[in-house]
Design an enzyme around this catalytic site. Structure first.
Site, PDB file in Angstrom:
ATOM      1  N   GLU A 151     -48.752  25.702  28.632  1.00  0.00           N
ATOM      2  CA  GLU A 151     -49.282  24.342  28.586  1.00  0.00           C
ATOM      3  C   GLU A 151     -49.954  23.971  29.921  1.00  0.00           C
ATOM      4  O   GLU A 151     -51.001  23.324  29.948  1.00  0.00           O
ATOM      5  CB  GLU A 151     -48.142  23.366  28.239  1.00  0.00           C
ATOM      6  CG  GLU A 151     -48.491  21.898  28.232  1.00  0.00           C
ATOM      7  CD  GLU A 151     -49.615  21.517  27.266  1.00  0.00           C
ATOM      8  OE1 GLU A 151     -50.027  22.338  26.445  1.00  0.00           O
ATOM      9  OE2 GLU A 151     -50.101  20.380  27.380  1.00  0.00           O
TER      10      GLU A 151
ATOM     11  N   LYS B 176     -53.828  22.836  30.035  1.00  0.00           N
ATOM     12  CA  LYS B 176     -54.236  21.542  30.598  1.00  0.00           C
ATOM     13  C   LYS B 176     -55.268  21.741  31.693  1.00  0.00           C
ATOM     14  O   LYS B 176     -56.273  21.049  31.753  1.00  0.00           O
ATOM     15  CB  LYS B 176     -52.984  20.845  31.141  1.00  0.00           C
ATOM     16  CG  LYS B 176     -52.962  19.384  31.025  1.00  0.00           C
ATOM     17  CD  LYS B 176     -52.425  18.860  29.693  1.00  0.00           C
ATOM     18  CE  LYS B 176     -53.078  19.459  28.488  1.00  0.00           C
ATOM     19  NZ  LYS B 176     -52.559  19.053  27.227  1.00  0.00           N
TER      20      LYS B 176
ATOM     21  N   ARG C 133     -62.473  10.857  19.620  1.00  0.00           N
ATOM     22  CA  ARG C 133     -62.711  11.710  18.459  1.00  0.00           C
ATOM     23  C   ARG C 133     -64.044  12.444  18.531  1.00  0.00           C
ATOM     24  O   ARG C 133     -64.340  13.309  17.689  1.00  0.00           O
ATOM     25  CB  ARG C 133     -62.699  10.872  17.180  1.00  0.00           C
ATOM     26  CG  ARG C 133     -61.411  10.133  16.956  1.00  0.00           C
ATOM     27  CD  ARG C 133     -61.489   9.303  15.712  1.00  0.00           C
ATOM     28  NE  ARG C 133     -61.545  10.123  14.523  1.00  0.00           N
ATOM     29  CZ  ARG C 133     -60.488  10.593  13.880  1.00  0.00           C
ATOM     30  NH1 ARG C 133     -59.286  10.303  14.314  1.00  0.00           N
ATOM     31  NH2 ARG C 133     -60.618  11.341  12.818  1.00  0.00           N
TER      32      ARG C 133
ATOM     33  N   TRP D 118     -68.998  14.115  17.008  1.00  0.00           N
ATOM     34  CA  TRP D 118     -68.697  15.410  17.609  1.00  0.00           C
ATOM     35  C   TRP D 118     -69.364  16.421  16.678  1.00  0.00           C
ATOM     36  O   TRP D 118     -68.944  16.612  15.548  1.00  0.00           O
ATOM     37  CB  TRP D 118     -67.189  15.619  17.660  1.00  0.00           C
ATOM     38  CG  TRP D 118     -66.750  16.832  18.424  1.00  0.00           C
ATOM     39  CD1 TRP D 118     -66.471  16.908  19.753  1.00  0.00           C
ATOM     40  CD2 TRP D 118     -66.508  18.135  17.890  1.00  0.00           C
ATOM     41  NE1 TRP D 118     -66.084  18.189  20.077  1.00  0.00           N
ATOM     42  CE2 TRP D 118     -66.091  18.959  18.969  1.00  0.00           C
ATOM     43  CE3 TRP D 118     -66.603  18.701  16.621  1.00  0.00           C
ATOM     44  CZ2 TRP D 118     -65.767  20.298  18.811  1.00  0.00           C
ATOM     45  CZ3 TRP D 118     -66.282  20.045  16.462  1.00  0.00           C
ATOM     46  CH2 TRP D 118     -65.871  20.828  17.550  1.00  0.00           C
TER      47      TRP D 118
ATOM     48  N   GLU E 160     -58.736  22.936  30.251  1.00  0.00           N
ATOM     49  CA  GLU E 160     -59.518  22.020  29.407  1.00  0.00           C
ATOM     50  C   GLU E 160     -60.112  20.854  30.182  1.00  0.00           C
ATOM     51  O   GLU E 160     -61.184  20.376  29.840  1.00  0.00           O
ATOM     52  CB  GLU E 160     -58.729  21.533  28.188  1.00  0.00           C
ATOM     53  CG  GLU E 160     -57.635  20.552  28.467  1.00  0.00           C
ATOM     54  CD  GLU E 160     -56.933  20.068  27.212  1.00  0.00           C
ATOM     55  OE1 GLU E 160     -57.597  19.798  26.213  1.00  0.00           O
ATOM     56  OE2 GLU E 160     -55.693  19.948  27.263  1.00  0.00           O
TER      57      GLU E 160
ATOM     58  N   ASN F 205     -67.161  10.965   8.425  1.00  0.00           N
ATOM     59  CA  ASN F 205     -66.357  11.886   9.225  1.00  0.00           C
ATOM     60  C   ASN F 205     -65.831  12.945   8.271  1.00  0.00           C
ATOM     61  O   ASN F 205     -65.285  12.604   7.225  1.00  0.00           O
ATOM     62  CB  ASN F 205     -65.184  11.134   9.863  1.00  0.00           C
ATOM     63  CG  ASN F 205     -64.162  12.076  10.478  1.00  0.00           C
ATOM     64  OD1 ASN F 205     -64.525  13.089  11.050  1.00  0.00           O
ATOM     65  ND2 ASN F 205     -62.896  11.746  10.354  1.00  0.00           N
ATOM     66  N   GLY F 206     -66.002  14.215   8.634  1.00  0.00           N
ATOM     67  CA  GLY F 206     -65.529  15.299   7.772  1.00  0.00           C
ATOM     68  C   GLY F 206     -66.627  16.314   7.576  1.00  0.00           C
ATOM     69  O   GLY F 206     -67.575  16.377   8.361  1.00  0.00           O
TER      70      GLY F 206
ATOM     71  N   HIS G 207     -47.566  44.292  32.383  1.00  0.00           N
ATOM     72  CA  HIS G 207     -48.120  45.051  31.254  1.00  0.00           C
ATOM     73  C   HIS G 207     -49.616  44.812  31.085  1.00  0.00           C
ATOM     74  O   HIS G 207     -50.170  45.104  30.029  1.00  0.00           O
ATOM     75  CB  HIS G 207     -47.362  44.704  29.971  1.00  0.00           C
ATOM     76  CG  HIS G 207     -45.908  45.030  30.041  1.00  0.00           C
ATOM     77  ND1 HIS G 207     -45.431  46.324  30.147  1.00  0.00           N
ATOM     78  CD2 HIS G 207     -44.811  44.230  30.083  1.00  0.00           C
ATOM     79  CE1 HIS G 207     -44.104  46.309  30.232  1.00  0.00           C
ATOM     80  NE2 HIS G 207     -43.704  45.042  30.196  1.00  0.00           N
TER      81      HIS G 207
ATOM     82  N   LYS H 162     -60.389  14.964  20.469  1.00  0.00           N
ATOM     83  CA  LYS H 162     -58.936  14.905  20.366  1.00  0.00           C
ATOM     84  C   LYS H 162     -58.421  15.295  18.990  1.00  0.00           C
ATOM     85  O   LYS H 162     -57.470  16.033  18.866  1.00  0.00           O
ATOM     86  CB  LYS H 162     -58.461  13.494  20.696  1.00  0.00           C
ATOM     87  CG  LYS H 162     -56.955  13.429  20.799  1.00  0.00           C
ATOM     88  CD  LYS H 162     -56.491  12.297  21.640  1.00  0.00           C
ATOM     89  CE  LYS H 162     -55.014  12.379  21.909  1.00  0.00           C
ATOM     90  NZ  LYS H 162     -54.665  13.438  22.862  1.00  0.00           N
TER      91      LYS H 162
ATOM     92  N   CYS I  28     -65.551  13.296  14.049  1.00  0.00           N
ATOM     93  CA  CYS I  28     -66.170  12.051  14.470  1.00  0.00           C
ATOM     94  C   CYS I  28     -65.240  10.872  14.251  1.00  0.00           C
ATOM     95  O   CYS I  28     -64.188  10.996  13.646  1.00  0.00           O
ATOM     96  CB  CYS I  28     -67.416  11.865  13.649  1.00  0.00           C
ATOM     97  SG  CYS I  28     -68.363  13.363  13.519  1.00  0.00           S
TER      98      CYS I  28
HETATM   99  C1  F6R Z   1     -54.785  19.793  24.327  1.00  0.00           C
HETATM  100  C2  F6R Z   1     -54.796  19.139  23.041  1.00  0.00           C
HETATM  101  C3  F6R Z   1     -54.992  19.968  21.830  1.00  0.00           C
HETATM  102  C4  F6R Z   1     -54.116  19.454  20.680  1.00  0.00           C
HETATM  103  C5  F6R Z   1     -54.412  20.224  19.393  1.00  0.00           C
HETATM  104  C6  F6R Z   1     -53.507  19.794  18.267  1.00  0.00           C
HETATM  105  O1  F6R Z   1     -54.585  18.883  25.360  1.00  0.00           O
HETATM  106  O2  F6R Z   1     -54.669  17.947  22.942  1.00  0.00           O
HETATM  107  O3  F6R Z   1     -54.721  21.307  22.083  1.00  0.00           O
HETATM  108  O4  F6R Z   1     -52.775  19.611  21.041  1.00  0.00           O
HETATM  109  O5  F6R Z   1     -55.746  20.004  19.024  1.00  0.00           O
HETATM  110  O6  F6R Z   1     -53.618  18.433  18.005  1.00  0.00           O
HETATM  111  P1  F6R Z   1     -52.534  17.677  17.158  1.00  0.00           P
HETATM  112  O7  F6R Z   1     -51.278  17.647  17.926  1.00  0.00           O
HETATM  113  O8  F6R Z   1     -53.106  16.320  16.919  1.00  0.00           O
HETATM  114  O9  F6R Z   1     -52.357  18.453  15.883  1.00  0.00           O
END
Ligand code: F6R
Length: 611
Positions: free
Chosen positions: A485, A489, A27, A74, A492, A100-101, A508, A606, A2
């Protein structure tokens, strides 16, 4: 995961809290709320849904005050409902708390408090906190003492802020979850000399101030209109410097863009230039705060990271191995439970944009507890990873608000490319023979990214293949993390099924998934593209359309493909970043064509601060 925020001193606390919540929504965005203390009690307004729905609610339910708390959630404990939204209150509604936590011992605390007669109205772990404070207040303790005693009962991770109807003040503390403190001395609309802010992250209050105190675990801060004090758990005063953040409020605005993600894709030329600035002078790689010889004892590098940062680490590890330095990459969540035996000479590098990802922090702590030297490669000054590791290198990407990481991937890879050269120089006495070309290419990279952005046909490709059953991405060498990647992308933000594979692995197993309605994106920027041709033939033979992501020099790959996303020719170790930019655009356009909430994909946040 959060976001929490608080403000003291401005007459329009609620509007400032809402600004903060909008900037913290990355967040978490499944429910939101605010609380103010205004001399006639504590008022709470909260609801399920995004911050804009709270804004709507507040337009018809006005609450005033100059001291307040805000929260965007969240969900972890309990579904996203009005009742589970923060702030949470005590039985009498005299105080409110945001958190938060995770409070790990919430069940036992809840039982104890229930037995003492407290009534709970939510499923959250957080709600034990206001009831604990209430319990200690009932023993005659003052608000600060009751807050401290309640916090001492908690185990787990938390950033907590509290207001009480009897005092014009916010009390806050942190343990394992981020909390920053902002100070503004010339805030219009403020009746006190200073206006103060507390938040999970700086963007919450960047519009109002760039003066920040990074609070440490165990700090307890009391903030009132006439000033603040910071003490440790025992109540002894502690000094924390006031620092100036380099980010500007424009960095956290969407500007003319529809989405933060699109803006941040476009910001990559600047982000890359910032990552390189001052670090590659006179053919030598230098990092601030890392003296010559800092890596002389390094025999091997282990990376720990999650998601996009894991892909950047895979890319960086290849660059190290190409320079003869042993490097392995681990998913942080796995490393934390099954780390390889610790050896002297191992440098453990956590790659983490936020510096707050719980899995990565757990992996770094595990390594540290076994005696390994740790280093953070991160974007956020003052983050937990930056503070806990022995060394830190900042990627300098500027704030990234869109949940999907874009510019930070590029900045991470560029920083790791510099780091690979720097480690080599300390270990072997000189940079690699190819360092001059790499450093030249790094300074040209921003313009190559600009050209990729200007010339992209990703939108047309997204449109052409937008109705497919699934999407596959293949590549070899440094094109493998780019393929992974690209798939991450796309899945998600578009919710389409997408997978990335090392091209050689197709035969394989994954080849069984390939049909005429599963486009395959062949990333032709790694080494051995002649072998990639074999993979293209394998999937073409099964009727799958192939879209090459290739530099102009890769004619054979382009001719074997049905479509091409072209990238400018660049240094072989960096051209993968240009392919990645094309795949970012592909995901973005696929998601917008499907009308997805690009910046706030379902179920994701995020900064993932839970393990
Ligand atoms: C995907 C994305 C996540 C972060 C992952 C790690 O677009 O953003 O997969 O890369 O949660 O986050 P950080 O880099 O903040 O440790």
């Amino acid at each position: 995961m959060c976001g929490i925020t608080a403000t003291v001193g401005a007459d329009d606390a609620v509007s400032r809290l809402l600004t903060g919540l909008e900037n913290l929504e990355y967040r978490g965005y499944d429910s939101a709320g605010v609380a103010v203390a205004n001399g006639s009690g504590v008022e709470v307004v909260k609801r399920e849904g995004q911050v804009e729905e709270l804004v709507d609610l507040l337009s018809s339910t006005s609450i005033d005050g100059s001291v307040g708390l805000g929260h965007t959630r969240w969900s972890t404990h309990g579904p996203p409902t009005n009742a589970n939204a923060h702030p949470h209150t005590d039985c009498r509604g005299e105080l409110a708390v945001v958190h938060n936590g995770i409070i790990e011992n919430h069940a036992e605390l809840r039982e104890r408090l229930r037995a003492a007669g407290h009534t709970f109205t939510s499923d959250t772990d957080t709600e034990v906190v206001p009831h604990l404070v209430e319990e200690y207040l009932a023993t005659g303790a003052g608000i600060e003492t009751a807050f401290r005693r309640a916090v001492a009962d908690l185990s787990g991770s938390y950033a907590i802020a509290l207001i009480h109807e009897d005092e014009d003040a916010v009390y806050a503390t942190r343990q394992g979850s981020p909390l920053v403190f902002g100070l503004a001395d010339d805030t219009p609309g403020s009746s006190s000399d200073e206006t103060y802010y507390l938040a999970s992250d700086v963007p919450a209050f960047l519009e109002f101030t760039d003066s920040v105190v990074y609070l440490e675990d165990g700090d307890v801060v009391r903030v009132a209109p006439d000033g603040y004090d910071i003490t440790d758990r025992e109540g002894a005063p502690v000094e924390r410097p006031v620092e100036t953040v380099e980010w500007s409020s424009d960095d956290v605005e969407k500007g003319a863009f529809d989405h933060y993600m699109r803006k941040e894709i476009d910001e990559q030329p600047t982000a890359i230039a910032q990552a390189v600035r001052g670090r590659a002078a006179d053919g030598r790689v230098a990092f601030e705060s890392l003296p010559d010889g800092a890596f002389a004892d390094v025999e091997r590098v282990q990376f720990v990271a999650c998601g996009t940062s894991y892909h950047a680490a895979l890319y960086g590890a290849q660059l190290l191995r190409e320079r003869g330095i042993s490097a392995r990459v681990f998913l942080a969540s796995e490393y934390a439970i099954t780390a390889p035996p610790a050896d002297d000479g191992t440098l453990l590098v956590g790659v983490t944009q936020s510096g707050e990802t719980a899995d990565t922090l757990a992996a770094l702590r595990r390594g540290r507890s076994e005696g390994l030297r740790t280093m953070a490669v991160t974007n956020v000054v003052g983050s937990t990873a930056a503070r806990e590791c022995d060394d830190v290198v900042f990627i300098r990407a500027g704030p990234e608000i869109g949940v999907a990481a874009t510019k930070t991937f590029s900045s991470q890879v560029v920083t790791l490319a510099l780091l690979a050269e720097r480690i080599l120089r300390d270990v072997a006495g000189s940079h690699s023979e190819t360092a001059p070309e790499l450093l030249d290419a790094l300074s040209d990279l921003p313009s190559a990214v600009s050209a990729t952005l200007t010339d992209s046909s990703a939108e047309a490709i997204a449109d052409r293949y937008g109705d497919s059953d699934a999407y596959f991405f293949i590549g070899r060498g440094t094109a493998h993390p780019v393929a992974l990647e690209g798939a991450l992308k796309l899945k998600e933000i578009s919710y389409e099924h997408a997978e990335g594979f090392p091209a050689g692995e197709l035969k394989h197993g994954p080849l069984a998934l390939v049909t005429a309605n599963t486009p395959v994106f062949a990333v032709a920027t790694g080494a051995h593209t002649e072998k990639l041709l074999g993979s293209i033939e394998e999937v073409s033979a099964r009727g799958a359309p192939v879209i090459a992501v290739a530099p102009r020099s890769e004619r054979a790959v382009a001719e074997a493909a049905d479509d091409v996303l072209w990238v400018p020719d660049s240094h072989p170790e960096l051209v993968g970043l240009l392919a990645n930019v094309q795949l970012q655009l592909l995901s973005y356009h696929t998601a917008t064509l499907l009308d997805r909430p690009v910046d706030k994909p379902r179920n994701l946040a995020k900064s993932v601060t839970v393990e």
